[in-house]
Design a protein around this motif. Structure first.
Motif, PDB file in Angstrom:
ATOM      1  N   TRP A  25      67.903  40.823  70.242  1.00 11.29           N
ATOM      2  CA  TRP A  25      69.229  41.267  70.756  1.00 11.29           C
ATOM      3  C   TRP A  25      68.799  42.361  71.756  1.00 11.29           C
ATOM      4  N   PHE A  26      68.748  42.018  73.007  1.00 10.73           N
ATOM      5  CA  PHE A  26      68.014  42.786  73.773  1.00 10.73           C
ATOM      6  C   PHE A  26      68.568  44.350  73.858  1.00 10.73           C
ATOM      7  N   SER A  27      70.019  44.330  73.776  1.00  7.71           N
ATOM      8  CA  SER A  27      70.661  45.769  73.962  1.00  7.71           C
ATOM      9  C   SER A  27      70.883  46.591  72.578  1.00  7.71           C
ATOM     10  N   ASN A  28      70.361  46.101  71.588  1.00  5.29           N
ATOM     11  CA  ASN A  28      70.240  46.321  70.203  1.00  5.29           C
ATOM     12  C   ASN A  28      70.446  47.991  70.095  1.00  5.29           C
ATOM     13  N   VAL A  29      69.922  48.750  71.231  1.00  8.39           N
ATOM     14  CA  VAL A  29      69.776  50.242  70.740  1.00  8.39           C
ATOM     15  C   VAL A  29      71.446  50.584  70.997  1.00  8.39           C
TER      16      VAL A  29
END
Lengths: 224, 207
Positions: free
Chosen positions: B153-157
């Motif tokens: 999940w790329f934008s997991n931040v």
């Protein structure tokens, strides 16, 4: 869409600059350093483990005291871009990663900035671009002082360098200074990446003597 | 006099405009992208990278909420629905200049309480889904096949940021991505589910 064709096209050709709040970037950078510290430890631990495994399997002779000697037979599965080379200084791993990230950012961002610009005439022109355009886009001001020896070495001085302007440590100024030295590696990488993408492959060395003043010494090769 | 959705939008806009310190979102996107690449190289495990991104986000969120509260001087949200509205219209707008759409859903067992009652619709189990139609983090990003298969999940931040921020205001939430355009899905959706309200306590080791 009720937009007149002319407007839609011009938006496509010249998209408005999207902005985000700079506090978000600041918080991200703080966490980037922490996250990289952990991840570089993980990566170097993995590299060491592979090394141990290979030594046990008899594939590789046990390393003599400076571990940089053996390299070739060990086709390390971990990222070879890690310039840690088992030096035991975990900061080295963080530093190289920060610089790598900086170079990626600097190179790509410089491409965007140079879009409408004419060709650079010489290295001084490039340095001036860095001092003005790049600095303003990244850190909201221009460089305060530029010195050169006209033989490929440039020293850029910023009296209130934004990334470190607000660093403080409850352990005192010396500690704050020490930490700041880590945080300027990424900006140094940005400068280096930008220069490199433009075609000038040199080195950038950041130096802090008193917060928040920071100097960057750029060494460009003679006459590309 | 509950603050309406329009008013939150206006508040968000004002906060965004009043911020003088803004940076180019491309810088942000490039930095984040390079970081994710580096983490993938270091951990070589996409689930672990997801976890690390979430952890990073958590740390960022705990600081971000203070910034947000200081700037916006909004009071306590009366229920979880309002939390969703504030997060989407004021929070995301003032920091990232995007306004995700919010879809609320109450707790699974049907409740006879109308949602307009002040304290009661913050029942654990309520959730809202944020649909981001633009993601400043993912601006120049394309995921390779192995990342897709590995479940990155790329934008997991962002999940971590929401979790950290809400925890600081006494809500324990579970935040996760439901879909992501980078993965080829139709939209980018984050679900925030309320687990429970936390009691105020003195932080461990702080006395």
């Amino acid at each position: 869409m009720q937009v007149a064709p002319a407007t839609a096209l011009s938006v496509l050709a010249d998209p408005p600059v999207r902005m985000v709040d700079s506090a978000v970037m600041d918080y991200l950078l703080i966490e980037v350093v922490n996250a990289l510290r952990v991840s570089s430890a993980v990566a170097s631990a993995r590299a060491k483990k592979i090394e141990c495994d290979m030594v046990e399997a008899g594939l590789v002779l046990p390393a003599p005291a400076p571990p940089t000697k053996q390299q070739n037979p060990r086709d390390s599965a971990s990222n070879t871009s890690s310039k840690v080379s088992g030096s035991g200084d975990e900061d080295e791993g963080v530093r190289s990663r920060l610089e790598a990230i900086g170079m990626h950012v600097g190179g790509n961002f410089a491409e965007r900035l140079c879009r409408d610009r004419p060709l650079f005439s010489d290295s001084l022109d490039v340095i001036k671009f860095v001092c003005k355009d790049l600095w303003v886009s990244c850190w909201d001001k221009q460089v305060d002082n530029l010195r050169t020896n006209h033989r490929g070495v440039y020293v850029l001085q910023d009296n209130a360098f934004k990334p470190i302007a607000r660093i403080s440590s409850w352990e005192g100024r010396q500690e704050a200074l020490k930490r700041a030295k880590l945080y300027v590696v990424l900006p140094a990488g940005i400068i280096r990446g930008a220069l490199s993408r433009i075609g000038f492959h040199g080195t950038v060395v950041p130096e802090i003597t008193t917060l928040p003043q920071c100097t960057f010494q750029i060494k460009l090769p003679k006459n590309t | 006099m509950a603050t309406t959705s329009k008013q939150y939008k206006a508040i968000g806009e004002d906060l965004w405009k009043s911020r003088t310190d803004k940076i180019n979102s491309e810088l942000f996107a490039l930095t984040y992208g390079a970081l994710v690449v580096q983490l993938i190289q270091d951990y070589e495990d996409y689930a672990e990278v997801n976890k690390q991104l979430e952890k990073m986000g958590y740390n960022i969120g705990t600081r971000l909420i203070e910034d947000f509260l200081a700037r916006s001087s909004l009071g306590r949200c009366s229920d979880f629905r309002e939390v969703g509205e504030v997060v989407a219209k004021v929070g995301f707008k003032s920091f990232l200049n995007i306004t995700p759409t919010v879809t609320h859903s109450g707790p699974p067992p049907p409740s006879s309480r109308p949602t307009s009652t002040a304290q009661q619709s913050g029942v654990p189990g309520s959730s809202f889904i944020l649909t981001l139609d633009e993601n400043p983090l993912a601006e120049f990003v394309e995921l390779p096949d192995e990342a897709l298969e590995g479940g990155l999940w790329f934008s997991n931040v962002l999940c971590g940021v929401l979790r950290g921020a809400l925890e600081m205001v006494q809500m324990q939430v579970q935040v996760e991505f439901l879909s992501d355009v980078l993965r080829g899905d139709e939209s980018t959706e984050i679900r925030v589910a309320l687990l429970k309200y936390l009691e105020e306590e003195v932080p461990v080791g702080d006395d």
